[in-house]
Design an enzyme around this catalytic site. Structure first.
Site, PDB file in Angstrom:
ATOM      1  N   ASP A 182      17.960 -33.846 -32.918  1.00  0.00           N
ATOM      2  CA  ASP A 182      17.152 -33.357 -31.800  1.00  0.00           C
ATOM      3  C   ASP A 182      17.797 -33.657 -30.455  1.00  0.00           C
ATOM      4  OD1 ASP A 182      14.830 -32.079 -32.915  1.00  0.00           O
ATOM      5  OD2 ASP A 182      14.348 -34.034 -33.784  1.00  0.00           O
ATOM      6  N   GLU A 234       4.613 -25.525 -37.370  1.00  0.00           N
ATOM      7  CA  GLU A 234       5.429 -26.643 -37.853  1.00  0.00           C
ATOM      8  C   GLU A 234       4.944 -27.882 -37.146  1.00  0.00           C
ATOM      9  OE1 GLU A 234       9.683 -26.790 -37.138  1.00  0.00           O
ATOM     10  OE2 GLU A 234       9.840 -24.724 -37.784  1.00  0.00           O
TER      11      GLU A 234
END
Ligand SMILES: Cc1ncc(COP(=O)(O)O)c(C=O)c1O
Lengths: 410, 269
Positions: B59, B48
């Protein structure tokens, strides 16, 4: 075309650009809000709080000395006189009631100027909710008074040190908290941005401003104003006063964004005039961004306008031409700030001063017969230090005051 | 080719697939490519490549720090595509993980075309839900790319069904409510979430958020088709003295995780 649609889209704008983890909470909120809008108990309680607690209706003040200076009749909608000193309390009381109805025990908020944070901390105290407010570190410094107010009210204020350390980053941090604690926490977004249902919900809670002002204008003048004017950060005070006038085609709507050091310098927060369509913080709208879609840092003397996004309904009103948006520089806003202080004895928030500077421009466009309804969104106590520095008053006041009194020849 | 094929191959070996994440441009363009190659060499099946974004709301601090470094290094969207190309050349399956605005700005159709041309196989979209994904559905169809949408513990069965119906390749199950970051304990709700996804689709299910060592990887591999690891790789690079040491350290972690995803299944026999 009726906007928004059921997915919260104003034409191409709005919607929900959020992590899947938040969708259930947004659905729950949408259901609670839609029920509340037609629920008599809710509406009764909301309007009782607005009246008995926030002090509504707010006054409509015919500012004759200011009018003489700027060359058009100016009516000021005195949101600065609300409890906590700004329009933000209207939305917050509505969301606090919803929080209670959803059975949640904790609220979080982002704040720039601190007015929304203070309003949220206030409502949390009133409703017995735990409260955490995220505020960019830069803003905790320039709005220190409001940090102290929030803490006095029992809220935890978390200075945010990531990114530009202003409102945008505070909002990122609030989203991170929400996605982690969504079971017991409601995120009280402070403006008409964010994912659906926030833009329409916050507008509806703030729209009491325009509902009152429209009636007050009709009572005072026997007619509608020629223009309605507000400053635009995220856009809640502007949507709050615009909403009731949107169907009145004779009434022009003007929103003034923070031009900072000038849009041409790149150091500004004029999202509609200097940005482009994009996604930020859960909604599609206008964004200050670079060629790669990275958000640009905004700049404004006003913490509450220092934000690179804007609510999606403003993007829609901008594109359709129903409202006109322009920018006001720091210097223009501070000149208007001083003008209101000196002509009317009212110290406005620096955010609000952008609307006043805008009114001067609209006055020269529409002429002296025009009636301008200006949303005086907040009071300026929180900005005294910034304004004192801008006008060079802090050192001088100490030096001059006693000196005059002590002068034996005086 | 679809990144789903890597899951099928892993399933054929009676193990879970290992998915490894790093943001492009972190710690530098070359450092990222070296670390991703080390991952592949040590047994990561699907890479990824993250597109570093200024406002990464899902995040935690570790990936935020990495994205900050990448953006300060001047990483552009085109650098992300170059990274994809460099890693795809190893033969590994490569997908991009990105917030939506950079793709919207680049143009979804153009992005899809350039991603395909670079050898990328699809997109993971953490802040794009199928309801808002009209342009992406079209662009991914036109270019034969995988669409990996996320499901969460809070997703009802109805939403899981409608979301997986729009997925292609595999499904990303975010195993805890929260932001990215390594956690001591893997989530107790994850197995139930995977079961609910399985009830709605035959697509493979990858589980992410929090795995940082071989034991945790083995634990997740016992019930999921893929184990997704991000923050723990980023942490290895943040803690390394040099890019070379970082790539070595990333390779070591990948080796431990690759053993982990193999362990549980053989133990079960
Ligand atoms: C007094 C005042 N006016 C305006 C604003 C800008 O917000 P909005 O555009 O949502 O009204 C703020 C924000 O902090 C504020 O405190």
């Amino acid at each position: 075309m009726s906007v928004p649609d059921s997915a919260g889209r104003f034409g191409p704008y709005g919607g929900r650009y959020v992590p899947e983890a938040l969708v259930a909470a947004l659905d729950e909120l949408t259901a609670a809000y839609e029920k509340a809008m037609t629920d008599e108990d809710f509406q009764g309680e909301f309007h009782r709080l607005l009246r008995d607690y926030a002090g509504r209706p707010s006054l409509l003040y015919d500012a004759t000395r200011l009018s003489a200076e700027i060359g058009a009749r100016v009516l000021l909608k005195r949101e600065d006189l609300n409890h906590t000193g700004a329009h933000k309390i209207n939305n917050v009381l509505g969301q606090a009631l919803l929080t209670q109805r959803m059975g949640k025990s904790r609220v979080i908020a982002e704040t720039g100027a601190g007015q929304h944070g203070v309003a949220t901390a206030t409502a949390a105290a009133l409703f017995g909710l735990e409260c955490v407010v995220y505020m960019g570190e830069v803003d905790t410094e320039r709005q220190a008074l409001n940090v102290a107010r929030m803490r006095l009210l029992g809220a935890t204020v978390v200075p945010v040190t990531s990114g530009s350390r202003t409102l945008k980053d505070a909002m990122n941090e609030a989203f991170r908290d929400w996605v982690t604690n969504v079971d017991d926490t409601h995120y009280v977004i402070g403006s008409v941005g964010g994912p659906h249902p926030f833009p329409v919900m916050v507008r509806d809670f703030a729209s009491v401003i325009g509902v009152e002002a429209r009636e007050q204008c009709l009572g005072l003048l026997g007619r509608l104003p020629d223009a309605v004017i507000a400053c635009v950060g995220g856009g809640s005070n502007a949507m709050g006063i615009f909403h009731s006038f949107i169907a009145d085609e004779s009434v022009r709507l003007f929103g003034f964004e923070a031009g900072g050091e000038g849009v041409e310098t790149g150091r500004h927060a004029a999202t509609l005039t200097g940005g482009s369509p994009g996604v930020l913080h859960g909604a599609r709208s206008y964004v200050l961004q670079d060629d790669d879609g990275q958000t640009l840092e905004s700049h404004s003397i006003s913490a509450g306008l220092d934000y690179p996004g804007v609510g999606p309904e403003h993007a829609w009103l901008h594109d359709t031409g129903r409202a006109t948006y322009a920018s006001v520089t720091d210097a223009e806003a501070m000149a208007a700030f001083e003008l209101l202080c000196r002509t009317e004895g009212i110290i406005p928030a620096i955010e609000t001063a952008h609307a006043l500077a805008g009114a001067q421009r609209v006055a020269s466009e529409l002429g002296s017969d025009a009636v301008l309804l200006v949303n005086l969104s907040g009071r300026g106590d929180k900005d005294v230090a910034t304004a004192g520095r801008w006008f060079g008053l802090l050192g001088e006041a100490d030096a001059e005051g006693p000196g005059e009194n002590l002068n034996p020849d005086a | 080719m679809s990144s789903g094929a890597a899951f099928v191959r892993a399933r054929g070996e009676d193990r879970a697939a290992l998915v490894g994440y790093l943001p492009a441009g972190f710690p530098s363009y070359d450092g990222c490519v070296a670390a991703l190659r080390a991952m592949v060499a040590a047994g990561v099946d699907i890479v990824e490549v993250g597109l570093p974004y200024s406002d990464p709301v899902i995040d935690g601090p570790t990936i935020q720090a990495a994205a900050d470094v990448a953006l300060r290094n001047g990483t552009r969207t085109t650098d992300v595509l170059r990274t994809v190309e460099a890693v795809a050349a190893t033969g590994a399956a490569v997908v991009v993980m990105t917030y939506w605005n950079p793709v919207l700005r680049y143009g979804p159709e153009r992005f899809a075309r350039d991603l395909r041309a670079a050898g990328g196989q699809g997109l993971i979209t953490p802040d794009l839900i199928p309801e808002e994904a009209g342009e992406w559905l079209t662009a991914s169809d036109d270019n034969g790319l995988d669409r990996i949408f996320l499901v969460a513990p809070s997703s009802g069965d109805g939403r899981i069904a409608s979301t997986v119906a729009e997925c292609r390749g595999w499904v990303y199950a975010a195993s805890t409510m929260g932001v990215t970051g390594a956690r001591d304990a893997t989530s107790a709700v994850a197995p139930a979430l995977v079961d609910r996804v399985r009830a709605a689709t035959d697509l493979p299910v990858g589980v992410g958020l929090g795995v940082s060592n071989g034991a945790q990887a083995a634990e997740v591999a016992a019930y999921a088709d893929g184990v997704i690891v991000g923050s723990a790789f980023v942490r290895r690079l943040l803690d390394a003295d040099s890019e070379q040491a970082g790539a070595t350290s990333v390779g070591e972690l990948a080796g431990e995780l690759a053993a982990g995803v193999r362990r549980q299944r053989s133990d079960r026999r």
